[in-house]
Design a protein around this motif. Sequence first.
Motif, PDB file in Angstrom:
ATOM      1  N   GLU A 152       0.829  -1.216   0.000  1.00 26.35           N
ATOM      2  CA  GLU A 152       0.000   0.000   0.000  1.00 26.35           C
ATOM      3  C   GLU A 152       0.862   1.264   0.000  1.00 26.35           C
ATOM      4  O   GLU A 152       0.526   2.261  -0.625  1.00 26.35           O
ATOM      5  N   ILE A 153       1.992   1.211   0.677  1.00 26.21           N
ATOM      6  CA  ILE A 153       2.898   2.372   0.719  1.00 26.21           C
ATOM      7  C   ILE A 153       3.538   2.615  -0.650  1.00 26.21           C
ATOM      8  O   ILE A 153       3.662   3.751  -1.102  1.00 26.21           O
ATOM      9  N   PHE A 154       3.922   1.523  -1.327  1.00 28.17           N
ATOM     10  CA  PHE A 154       4.757   1.668  -2.531  1.00 28.17           C
ATOM     11  C   PHE A 154       4.063   1.288  -3.844  1.00 28.17           C
ATOM     12  O   PHE A 154       4.724   1.173  -4.874  1.00 28.17           O
ATOM     13  N   LYS A 198       9.268  -0.112  -9.392  1.00 28.06           N
ATOM     14  CA  LYS A 198       9.241  -0.826 -10.676  1.00 28.06           C
ATOM     15  C   LYS A 198       9.064  -2.330 -10.478  1.00 28.06           C
ATOM     16  O   LYS A 198       8.628  -3.029 -11.385  1.00 28.06           O
ATOM     17  N   HIS A 199       9.453  -2.815  -9.275  1.00 32.21           N
ATOM     18  CA  HIS A 199       9.426  -4.260  -9.080  1.00 32.21           C
ATOM     19  C   HIS A 199       9.316  -4.595  -7.592  1.00 32.21           C
ATOM     20  O   HIS A 199      10.091  -4.091  -6.770  1.00 32.21           O
ATOM     21  N   PHE A 200       8.374  -5.472  -7.271  1.00 32.76           N
ATOM     22  CA  PHE A 200       8.201  -5.980  -5.916  1.00 32.76           C
ATOM     23  C   PHE A 200       8.416  -7.493  -5.968  1.00 32.76           C
ATOM     24  O   PHE A 200       7.634  -8.214  -6.587  1.00 32.76           O
ATOM     25  N   VAL A 201       9.504  -7.955  -5.349  1.00 31.65           N
ATOM     26  CA  VAL A 201       9.858  -9.380  -5.417  1.00 31.65           C
ATOM     27  C   VAL A 201       9.556 -10.030  -4.068  1.00 31.65           C
ATOM     28  O   VAL A 201      10.086  -9.610  -3.032  1.00 31.65           O
ATOM     29  N   TYR A 202       8.706 -11.034  -4.113  1.00 33.48           N
ATOM     30  CA  TYR A 202       8.242 -11.686  -2.887  1.00 33.48           C
ATOM     31  C   TYR A 202       8.809 -13.091  -2.793  1.00 33.48           C
ATOM     32  O   TYR A 202       8.788 -13.856  -3.770  1.00 33.48           O
ATOM     33  N   SER A 235      -3.208  -6.579  -6.846  1.00 32.69           N
ATOM     34  CA  SER A 235      -2.879  -5.268  -6.272  1.00 32.69           C
ATOM     35  C   SER A 235      -2.536  -4.197  -7.305  1.00 32.69           C
ATOM     36  O   SER A 235      -2.662  -3.011  -7.038  1.00 32.69           O
ATOM     37  N   GLY A 236      -2.031  -4.636  -8.458  1.00 34.07           N
ATOM     38  CA  GLY A 236      -1.597  -3.666  -9.467  1.00 34.07           C
ATOM     39  C   GLY A 236      -0.114  -3.352  -9.391  1.00 34.07           C
ATOM     40  O   GLY A 236       0.440  -2.706 -10.290  1.00 34.07           O
TER      41      GLY A 236
END
Length: 311
Positions: free
Chosen positions: A83-85, A90-94, A134-135
């Motif tokens: 939600e913050i970012f 450009k990329h969220f790696v989980y 989430s988008g």
Amino acid sequence: MRILIMGGTRFIGVYLTKELVKQGHEVVLFNRGNKPAPIEGIKQIHGDRKDAKQLKEKLASESFDAIFDNNGRELSDTQPLVEIFNDKVKHFVYVSSAGVYLKSDQMPHIEGDKVDPNSRHKGKFATESYLEKSGIPWTSIRPTYIYGPQNYNDLEAWFFDRIVRNRTIPIPGNGLHFTQFGHIQDLVKGMAAVLGNDQAIGEIYNISGQRYVTFDGLAKACAVAAGKAGDDINIVHYDPKQFDFGKKKAFPLRMQHFFADINKSLQELNWQPEYDLISGLKDSFENDYLASKREQADIDFSLDEQILSAS
């Protein structure tokens, strides 16, 4: 890139931090500050990620190109971060787990296979499902068993404990269940290979070693890594259903076939594991097990004794 790593001071985060800095990225760690940073002088933001308000206060004014969420176990851990970012990275790696897959008669596990809604990793799958809606530009990594120096899970060390002391190794079932180990250094190189790869957005990748090994084969491989012949060790098989171990674990691996196909990672991430099982286990044995003098430690073998006395 300017990259945020959640955690960064235990296992995956230590290796990932070093790899990303080596590649020229600027790395910032977010953690509780209980352990030293893996690289001196690196920026750290201290806080409790489980406190959403604190997370926002500490991170809202920061900007990053990418985020690696290594230690989010439940959706509630990761959702505030997203939600913050959401419109800022450009990329969220989980980092998820191959443990989310539903036990199957058809192996190996492949990305897209059914997941187990009751697994102890169900929070990770819930997080993957949330990320998908989430988008945010996301990628999920599903390792199987991770090993290597600084491993805080007793996997290879469980075998070394028995091998160096010339103890019988109790293995559940017939010893023919296949499993899979992936070296920590190979894992973080695969994770880093996701960055800047548009093809990886919205995708899930199994990352582990290229080959599978039986429980008995793993014990023999650990023996070779410890400088012995694989045939020198004594293995006893037992039926775990005949014992009540309470909450203690008599064996460190799940008693089932558990391995995942990594072809998608090989093809799409331009990544290749560098460690085979023996070389990876030698790395663990020499640079962690012996280096920490664990061969001299007082190890509790009471469950072994319980099993062996009934054999």
